[in-house]
Design an enzyme around this catalytic site. Structure first.
Site, PDB file in Angstrom:
ATOM      1  CB  CYS A   9      -0.901   0.033   1.236  1.00 27.44           C
ATOM      2  SG  CYS A   9      -2.343  -1.012   1.112  1.00 27.44           S
ATOM      3  CG  ASP A  29      -8.240  -4.486  23.742  1.00 27.23           C
ATOM      4  OD1 ASP A  29      -7.843  -5.536  24.293  1.00 27.23           O
ATOM      5  OD2 ASP A  29      -7.836  -3.354  24.065  1.00 27.23           O
ATOM      6  CG  MET A  88      -6.182  -1.452   0.451  1.00 23.83           C
ATOM      7  SD  MET A  88      -7.119  -2.967   0.779  1.00 23.83           S
ATOM      8  CE  MET A  88      -6.366  -3.539   2.283  1.00 23.83           C
TER       9      MET A  88
END
Length: 163
Positions: free
Chosen positions: A76, A128, A113
């Site tokens: 990328c 998390d 992306m």
């Protein structure tokens, strides 16, 4: 179907040369969700999670992730993003949180992306921060919803799946 752009004639991975491409305004939107127990959703919405502000922290993590995409995904290009927004909305029907990210720049390559990375890291941060009370959460349906700009033009996902 087009050929894969990140492979050379011998099949080796390479970074695409975008130097000769024209700068255009490029925008991509992606989405996903975190499915959880209703009690976990209530805990997050009420602001009573042990680790603090889940939604605010996850939003910031997603924005930061979009800016670091080229450090995480091989090949990328590092991009000078002009805008990143991350929205997190409760959905009692899931039950859980729906996440969407929109990324924008004026440049030579798309930002799909970066939008996907923003959504993914936002969802991971939600997991998390709430895993102590709900280890069974599911991150699901991460996909590009739309993109504009560039040589290939505009594109929009024509199906919604279960997201």
């Amino acid at each position: 179907m087009s050929k894969l752009t990140h492979l050379d004639e011998s099949g080796a991975a390479n970074m695409v040369d975008v130097g000769d491409k024209t700068d255009t305004v490029r925008i991509a939107t992606a989405s996903g969700c975190v499915i959880m127990q209703p009690q976990t959703l209530e805990l997050i919405i009420s602001g009573n999670a042990a680790k603090g502000d889940v939604i605010g922290t996850a939003r910031l993590a997603g924005i930061m992730a979009a800016k670091k995409t080229s450090d995480l995904i091989p090949l990328c290009h590092p991009l000078m993003l002009s805008k990143v927004t991350v929205e997190i909305k409760p959905d009692e029907a899931l039950p859980g949180l729906r996440v969407s990210a929109t990324v924008k720049l004026t440049g030579k390559t798309g930002v799909e992306m970066e939008a996907l990375t923003a959504v993914s890291v936002t969802c991971l941060t939600i997991y998390d921060m709430a895993k102590a009370v709900d280890k069974g959460m599911v991150i699901s349906n991460i996909a590009v919803d739309s993109k504009t700009g560039g040589k290939s033009g505009d594109w929009q996902r024509s199906y919604s799946g279960s997201n």
